[in-house]
Design a protein around this motif. Structure first.
Motif, PDB file in Angstrom:
ATOM      1  N   VAL A 285     -14.224  56.481  -6.009  1.00 43.82           N
ATOM      2  CA  VAL A 285     -12.821  56.198  -6.312  1.00 43.82           C
ATOM      3  C   VAL A 285     -12.797  54.912  -7.126  1.00 43.82           C
ATOM      4  O   VAL A 285     -13.078  53.834  -6.609  1.00 43.82           O
ATOM      5  CB  VAL A 285     -11.968  56.058  -5.031  1.00 43.82           C
ATOM      6  N   GLY A 286     -12.476  55.062  -8.396  1.00 42.77           N
ATOM      7  CA  GLY A 286     -12.446  53.922  -9.301  1.00 42.77           C
ATOM      8  C   GLY A 286     -11.121  53.201  -9.249  1.00 42.77           C
ATOM      9  O   GLY A 286     -10.232  53.527  -8.474  1.00 42.77           O
ATOM     10  N   GLY A 287     -11.010  52.199 -10.093  1.00 43.14           N
ATOM     11  CA  GLY A 287      -9.780  51.450 -10.202  1.00 43.14           C
ATOM     12  C   GLY A 287      -9.870  50.113  -9.506  1.00 43.14           C
ATOM     13  O   GLY A 287     -10.953  49.647  -9.130  1.00 43.14           O
ATOM     14  N   ARG A 288      -8.693  49.532  -9.324  1.00 45.89           N
ATOM     15  CA  ARG A 288      -8.572  48.218  -8.691  1.00 45.89           C
ATOM     16  C   ARG A 288      -7.446  48.252  -7.668  1.00 45.89           C
ATOM     17  O   ARG A 288      -6.511  47.467  -7.738  1.00 45.89           O
ATOM     18  CB  ARG A 288      -8.280  47.156  -9.750  1.00 45.89           C
ATOM     19  N   ASN A 289      -7.549  49.171  -6.734  1.00 42.31           N
ATOM     20  CA  ASN A 289      -6.525  49.274  -5.704  1.00 42.31           C
ATOM     21  C   ASN A 289      -7.190  49.260  -4.329  1.00 42.31           C
ATOM     22  O   ASN A 289      -8.412  49.229  -4.225  1.00 42.31           O
ATOM     23  CB  ASN A 289      -5.652  50.520  -5.915  1.00 42.31           C
ATOM     24  N   GLN A 290      -6.406  49.289  -3.306  1.00 39.65           N
ATOM     25  CA  GLN A 290      -6.935  49.142  -1.952  1.00 39.65           C
ATOM     26  C   GLN A 290      -7.823  50.305  -1.497  1.00 39.65           C
ATOM     27  O   GLN A 290      -8.527  50.179  -0.497  1.00 39.65           O
ATOM     28  CB  GLN A 290      -5.807  48.914  -0.956  1.00 39.65           C
ATOM     29  N   LEU A 291      -7.837  51.402  -2.220  1.00 42.03           N
ATOM     30  CA  LEU A 291      -8.689  52.542  -1.859  1.00 42.03           C
ATOM     31  C   LEU A 291      -9.958  52.628  -2.699  1.00 42.03           C
ATOM     32  O   LEU A 291     -10.779  53.512  -2.479  1.00 42.03           O
ATOM     33  CB  LEU A 291      -7.890  53.845  -1.984  1.00 42.03           C
ATOM     34  N   THR A 292     -10.127  51.723  -3.659  1.00 40.83           N
ATOM     35  CA  THR A 292     -11.270  51.755  -4.565  1.00 40.83           C
ATOM     36  C   THR A 292     -12.564  51.479  -3.814  1.00 40.83           C
ATOM     37  O   THR A 292     -12.706  50.433  -3.176  1.00 40.83           O
ATOM     38  CB  THR A 292     -11.098  50.711  -5.682  1.00 40.83           C
ATOM     39  N   LYS A 293     -13.472  52.433  -3.865  1.00 44.77           N
ATOM     40  CA  LYS A 293     -14.826  52.284  -3.317  1.00 44.77           C
ATOM     41  C   LYS A 293     -15.537  53.629  -3.392  1.00 44.77           C
ATOM     42  O   LYS A 293     -14.936  54.630  -3.777  1.00 44.77           O
ATOM     43  CB  LYS A 293     -14.820  51.750  -1.888  1.00 44.77           C
ATOM     44  N   ASP A 294     -16.793  53.648  -3.014  1.00 46.92           N
ATOM     45  CA  ASP A 294     -17.539  54.896  -2.882  1.00 46.92           C
ATOM     46  C   ASP A 294     -17.479  55.329  -1.423  1.00 46.92           C
ATOM     47  O   ASP A 294     -17.857  54.569  -0.528  1.00 46.92           O
ATOM     48  CB  ASP A 294     -18.999  54.711  -3.302  1.00 46.92           C
TER      49      ASP A 294
ATOM     50  N   PHE B 113     -18.493  63.264  -6.704  1.00 46.56           N
ATOM     51  CA  PHE B 113     -17.203  63.428  -7.374  1.00 46.56           C
ATOM     52  C   PHE B 113     -16.828  62.130  -8.090  1.00 46.56           C
ATOM     53  O   PHE B 113     -17.030  61.034  -7.570  1.00 46.56           O
ATOM     54  CB  PHE B 113     -16.116  63.749  -6.336  1.00 46.56           C
ATOM     55  N   TRP B 114     -16.239  62.278  -9.289  1.00 50.49           N
ATOM     56  CA  TRP B 114     -15.631  61.176 -10.043  1.00 50.49           C
ATOM     57  C   TRP B 114     -14.334  61.700 -10.642  1.00 50.49           C
ATOM     58  O   TRP B 114     -14.187  62.888 -10.854  1.00 50.49           O
ATOM     59  CB  TRP B 114     -16.494  60.744 -11.230  1.00 50.49           C
ATOM     60  N   ASP B 115     -13.433  60.789 -10.983  1.00 52.00           N
ATOM     61  CA  ASP B 115     -12.280  61.216 -11.775  1.00 52.00           C
ATOM     62  C   ASP B 115     -12.133  60.312 -12.989  1.00 52.00           C
ATOM     63  O   ASP B 115     -12.516  59.149 -12.967  1.00 52.00           O
ATOM     64  CB  ASP B 115     -10.984  61.296 -10.969  1.00 52.00           C
ATOM     65  N   ALA B 116     -11.633  60.896 -14.045  1.00 57.00           N
ATOM     66  CA  ALA B 116     -11.336  60.174 -15.282  1.00 57.00           C
ATOM     67  C   ALA B 116      -9.844  60.365 -15.533  1.00 57.00           C
ATOM     68  O   ALA B 116      -9.368  61.488 -15.654  1.00 57.00           O
ATOM     69  CB  ALA B 116     -12.151  60.728 -16.440  1.00 57.00           C
ATOM     70  N   SER B 117      -9.123  59.258 -15.559  1.00 59.09           N
ATOM     71  CA  SER B 117      -7.675  59.281 -15.629  1.00 59.09           C
ATOM     72  C   SER B 117      -7.181  58.864 -17.006  1.00 59.09           C
ATOM     73  O   SER B 117      -7.784  58.014 -17.654  1.00 59.09           O
ATOM     74  CB  SER B 117      -7.123  58.315 -14.569  1.00 59.09           C
ATOM     75  N   THR B 118      -6.055  59.424 -17.405  1.00 57.29           N
ATOM     76  CA  THR B 118      -5.436  58.988 -18.659  1.00 57.29           C
ATOM     77  C   THR B 118      -4.709  57.663 -18.481  1.00 57.29           C
ATOM     78  O   THR B 118      -4.400  57.001 -19.463  1.00 57.29           O
ATOM     79  CB  THR B 118      -4.437  60.041 -19.184  1.00 57.29           C
ATOM     80  N   ASP B 119      -4.443  57.271 -17.227  1.00 62.20           N
ATOM     81  CA  ASP B 119      -3.763  55.999 -16.959  1.00 62.20           C
ATOM     82  C   ASP B 119      -4.141  55.514 -15.557  1.00 62.20           C
ATOM     83  O   ASP B 119      -3.349  55.598 -14.623  1.00 62.20           O
ATOM     84  CB  ASP B 119      -2.246  56.155 -17.082  1.00 62.20           C
ATOM     85  N   GLU B 120      -5.348  55.008 -15.422  1.00 63.22           N
ATOM     86  CA  GLU B 120      -5.834  54.572 -14.126  1.00 63.22           C
ATOM     87  C   GLU B 120      -4.991  53.433 -13.545  1.00 63.22           C
ATOM     88  O   GLU B 120      -4.808  53.337 -12.340  1.00 63.22           O
ATOM     89  CB  GLU B 120      -7.286  54.133 -14.241  1.00 63.22           C
ATOM     90  N   TYR B 121      -4.477  52.585 -14.400  1.00 66.81           N
ATOM     91  CA  TYR B 121      -3.699  51.442 -13.914  1.00 66.81           C
ATOM     92  C   TYR B 121      -2.385  51.882 -13.256  1.00 66.81           C
ATOM     93  O   TYR B 121      -1.880  51.173 -12.398  1.00 66.81           O
ATOM     94  CB  TYR B 121      -3.448  50.441 -15.029  1.00 66.81           C
ATOM     95  N   ALA B 122      -1.846  53.015 -13.656  1.00 63.72           N
ATOM     96  CA  ALA B 122      -0.603  53.496 -13.036  1.00 63.72           C
ATOM     97  C   ALA B 122      -0.805  53.738 -11.547  1.00 63.72           C
ATOM     98  O   ALA B 122       0.031  53.345 -10.724  1.00 63.72           O
ATOM     99  CB  ALA B 122      -0.116  54.761 -13.734  1.00 63.72           C
ATOM    100  N   LEU B 123      -1.909  54.369 -11.191  1.00 64.80           N
ATOM    101  CA  LEU B 123      -2.189  54.617  -9.775  1.00 64.80           C
ATOM    102  C   LEU B 123      -2.508  53.312  -9.061  1.00 64.80           C
ATOM    103  O   LEU B 123      -2.081  53.105  -7.922  1.00 64.80           O
ATOM    104  CB  LEU B 123      -3.327  55.618  -9.615  1.00 64.80           C
ATOM    105  N   ASP B 124      -3.224  52.404  -9.732  1.00 66.12           N
ATOM    106  CA  ASP B 124      -3.498  51.078  -9.144  1.00 66.12           C
ATOM    107  C   ASP B 124      -2.197  50.374  -8.789  1.00 66.12           C
ATOM    108  O   ASP B 124      -2.058  49.793  -7.710  1.00 66.12           O
ATOM    109  CB  ASP B 124      -4.288  50.198 -10.104  1.00 66.12           C
ATOM    110  N   GLU B 125      -1.243  50.391  -9.704  1.00 64.11           N
ATOM    111  CA  GLU B 125       0.044  49.725  -9.471  1.00 64.11           C
ATOM    112  C   GLU B 125       0.805  50.377  -8.323  1.00 64.11           C
ATOM    113  O   GLU B 125       1.438  49.698  -7.523  1.00 64.11           O
ATOM    114  CB  GLU B 125       0.875  49.740 -10.737  1.00 64.11           C
ATOM    115  N   LEU B 126       0.705  51.694  -8.215  1.00 64.81           N
ATOM    116  CA  LEU B 126       1.409  52.393  -7.152  1.00 64.81           C
ATOM    117  C   LEU B 126       0.796  52.083  -5.790  1.00 64.81           C
ATOM    118  O   LEU B 126       1.505  51.855  -4.814  1.00 64.81           O
ATOM    119  CB  LEU B 126       1.392  53.909  -7.412  1.00 64.81           C
ATOM    120  N   LEU B 127      -0.529  52.065  -5.728  1.00 61.35           N
ATOM    121  CA  LEU B 127      -1.216  51.903  -4.440  1.00 61.35           C
ATOM    122  C   LEU B 127      -1.390  50.447  -4.022  1.00 61.35           C
ATOM    123  O   LEU B 127      -1.554  50.155  -2.837  1.00 61.35           O
ATOM    124  CB  LEU B 127      -2.585  52.592  -4.474  1.00 61.35           C
ATOM    125  N   GLY B 128      -1.398  49.544  -4.988  1.00 62.34           N
ATOM    126  CA  GLY B 128      -1.556  48.125  -4.666  1.00 62.34           C
ATOM    127  C   GLY B 128      -2.972  47.740  -4.341  1.00 62.34           C
ATOM    128  O   GLY B 128      -3.849  48.480  -4.080  1.00 62.34           O
TER     129      GLY B 128
END
Length: 130
Positions: free
Chosen positions: A37-46, A115-130
């Motif tokens: 789980v990529g990004g910079r939110n509270q769920l980011t990790k392997d 599993f990996w995901d590639a997002s068109t707007d990863e920061y949008a989910l980061d902002e939503l999840l915090g």
């Protein structure tokens, strides 16, 4: 040309996720699955192993107030790889996102091992999840 069996398995996995059908997911996911789980939110990790991955699913649904949804567009797969094109939507605290993603899978003997995901707007989910 006939559809590769892993296309159907991955498609069935999305239907199982939507219903909370962990018996079917257990048939799809290897016990030693690694879920990145990529990004910079509270769920980011392997997440390692099915139990950790299922815990991630639960936390994701909790944070998005049960609104997390995947709209599956198409699946491509062969013996070792799979790609699903999806639209992800979720809401939290009055904010909503809808993001197009490519989900990438490694498979071994018909089971997802990574599993990996590639997002068109990863920061949008980061902002939503915090």
């Amino acid at each position: 040309m006939a559809e590769h069996q892993n296309v159907a398995r991955i498609r069935d996995g999305y239907a199982a996720f939507a219903k909370g059908d962990f018996a079917t997911l257990n048939e799809l996911f290897a016990e030693d699955l690694v879920w990145h789980v990529g990004g910079r939110n509270q769920l980011t990790k392997d997440y390692r192993g099915r139990d950790e991955v299922y815990g991630f699913f639960g936390r994701l649904l909790e944070l998005t107030e049960g609104s997390f949804h995947l709209d599956l567009h198409t699946v491509f797969a062969d013996d070792e790889h799979g790609v699903a094109l999806v639209a992800t939507s979720a809401s939290r605290g009055g904010k909503s996102v809808r993001i197009n993603e490519a989900h990438v899978y490694h498979l071994r003997d018909g089971k997802v091992t990574e599993f990996w995901d590639a997002s068109t707007d990863e920061y949008a989910l980061d902002e939503l999840l915090g």
